[in-house]
Write an enzyme that holds these catalytic residues in place. Sequence first.
Site, PDB file in Angstrom:
ATOM      1  N   TRP A 325       2.182 -85.403   1.812  1.00 35.47           N
ATOM      2  CA  TRP A 325       1.101 -86.334   2.137  1.00 35.47           C
ATOM      3  C   TRP A 325       1.279 -86.883   3.543  1.00 35.47           C
ATOM      4  O   TRP A 325       0.312 -87.146   4.258  1.00 35.47           O
ATOM      5  CB  TRP A 325       1.094 -87.480   1.126  1.00 35.47           C
ATOM      6  CG  TRP A 325       0.070 -88.543   1.388  1.00 35.47           C
ATOM      7  CD1 TRP A 325      -1.212 -88.598   0.938  1.00 35.47           C
ATOM      8  CD2 TRP A 325       0.254 -89.744   2.180  1.00 35.47           C
ATOM      9  NE1 TRP A 325      -1.839 -89.742   1.372  1.00 35.47           N
ATOM     10  CE2 TRP A 325      -0.967 -90.454   2.141  1.00 35.47           C
ATOM     11  CE3 TRP A 325       1.319 -90.279   2.889  1.00 35.47           C
ATOM     12  CZ2 TRP A 325      -1.138 -91.672   2.804  1.00 35.47           C
ATOM     13  CZ3 TRP A 325       1.148 -91.479   3.556  1.00 35.47           C
ATOM     14  CH2 TRP A 325      -0.066 -92.164   3.499  1.00 35.47           C
ATOM     15  N   HIS A 326       2.536 -87.028   3.956  1.00 36.45           N
ATOM     16  CA  HIS A 326       2.803 -87.635   5.262  1.00 36.45           C
ATOM     17  C   HIS A 326       2.445 -86.706   6.423  1.00 36.45           C
ATOM     18  O   HIS A 326       2.215 -87.202   7.532  1.00 36.45           O
ATOM     19  CB  HIS A 326       4.269 -88.051   5.357  1.00 36.45           C
ATOM     20  CG  HIS A 326       4.566 -89.329   4.657  1.00 36.45           C
ATOM     21  ND1 HIS A 326       4.849 -89.397   3.309  1.00 36.45           N
ATOM     22  CD2 HIS A 326       4.600 -90.614   5.097  1.00 36.45           C
ATOM     23  CE1 HIS A 326       5.057 -90.661   2.962  1.00 36.45           C
ATOM     24  NE2 HIS A 326       4.908 -91.416   4.017  1.00 36.45           N
ATOM     25  N   GLY A 327       2.423 -85.423   6.209  1.00 35.10           N
ATOM     26  CA  GLY A 327       2.055 -84.565   7.330  1.00 35.10           C
ATOM     27  C   GLY A 327       2.327 -83.106   7.084  1.00 35.10           C
ATOM     28  O   GLY A 327       3.042 -82.721   6.153  1.00 35.10           O
ATOM     29  N   PHE A 478      -1.008 -90.185   9.816  1.00 39.94           N
ATOM     30  CA  PHE A 478      -0.979 -89.702   8.444  1.00 39.94           C
ATOM     31  C   PHE A 478      -2.291 -89.974   7.727  1.00 39.94           C
ATOM     32  O   PHE A 478      -2.492 -89.513   6.626  1.00 39.94           O
ATOM     33  CB  PHE A 478       0.178 -90.340   7.667  1.00 39.94           C
ATOM     34  CG  PHE A 478       1.512 -90.163   8.338  1.00 39.94           C
ATOM     35  CD1 PHE A 478       1.863 -88.933   8.894  1.00 39.94           C
ATOM     36  CD2 PHE A 478       2.410 -91.206   8.425  1.00 39.94           C
ATOM     37  CE1 PHE A 478       3.088 -88.763   9.517  1.00 39.94           C
ATOM     38  CE2 PHE A 478       3.636 -91.049   9.039  1.00 39.94           C
ATOM     39  CZ  PHE A 478       3.973 -89.817   9.586  1.00 39.94           C
TER      40      PHE A 478
END
Length: 478
Positions: A325-327, A478
């Site tokens: 989800w962060h990248g 993000f």
Amino acid sequence: MLFNSFTYALFFPLIFFLYWFVTKKSLKVQNIMLLLASYFFYGCWDWRFVFLLAFSTALDYGSGIMIHRSESNAVRKAWLIISVGLNLSFLGFFKYYNFFIESFADLVRSMGMSPHYATLNIILPIGISFYTFHGLSYVFDIYNRRIQPTYNLVNYTLFVSFFPLLVAGPIERATHLLPQIEKPRVFRYEKAVDGLKQMLWGLFKKIVIADNCAYFANEIFNNSGEQSGSTLVLGAIFFTFQIYGDFSGYSDIALGSARLLGFELLKNFNFPYFSRDIAEFWRRWHISLSTWFKDYLYIPLGGSKGGNWMRIRNTFIIFLVSGFWHGANWTFLFWGGLNALFIMPSIIMKTNRNNIDIVAQGRLFPNLREAFQLTTTFALAVFAWIFFRAESLTHAFDYISGIFSASLFTVPTIKPYLLFALIAFFMVIEWLGRENNYALERFGVKLPGAVRWAFYFVLIGLIFIFFGSEQEFIYFQF
């Protein structure tokens, strides 16, 4: 528009004035004004993505109504799939298209072939991960019959796009924020003062702590091959404070801004660096995301009801998904998997709920056991953040190998003594306020008013001294 900008310093007082002095007699007009302000706030980044935000909002608003109205489980599930599918498709395209293309090409090359592929120059819409999760939680809750949909499009749109939380959270729930939007708000002086104090502390975290740590962390990480092991350790510690000061500082400003407008947003940080194990750390770090994954992924997967194997499997899934989800980088996946490994002993031995109270509650100092737990947990967090900050897995492993060298026992080449003093001051204030919602909530309540005001002016002075160019918040990417 950045929270730490002169633009926001002009924008927010204007909204505050219009909200409480011009539109206060009509809840409907207040909400419309906040909605227009939120879309203007978002449009300041890139007006083209306003249409994507509006489409995502309309999709979930309509899907929620259709799910609620239908008596057929098949139709309800179809609308859920449409909403989730389209939302994740947009998120996947903007955030992960190039990652998947390049990863597939690397796989093909490893088989001895020469793939021909094209990446796209995609601009990531700011806040897309956050407002997508706002809408998804709303649709999931309607599908699971936890809530009924709202038919007021203005109220729902404001829930998704409320400007304090729009671009970096916290990730709100309809069960928490929508009722506040739907009922009249009353100005309370003590709440406004509380909001201002939290905004002040958030600005201090961002401008004085995070941005100063960023300067040295970037210098060390960007030239890690030339640094001694001791300097590399220092770089990892600086990034540890940078990301906390940056993200929790944003959350403090968001919560403080919302409180000045009569809203209470979800608490997103609860002094995570005062945790005694990794499980406690993740109950205190980015709380709105952790609880989102718990409620909408971990529990639907079976949670911890199926024995150790299911608990282990589900824990790895949520940490890997959280990392992704962060990248779009293997470093984030590795960071998620590493945290899953760190938390695994407590999952297997069922000790992950041992530390749910506040460390050294009612005491000024921790005991030796608590001090050891705090130190080891902080060290694990610092180690994991190396992968979060590194440009690639190769960079991360080279960085770590540089730490564990003979030069680890040398004096660091970078010695920013003023920054050390600022971090120490910051951590003392955080420690003293750890039993509250944020560090300054009840700080100095027993001290004379003149002393408290002197302290606030010191913080304001430091903010002005260290304020330079407007630095974006880390989690905007993000």
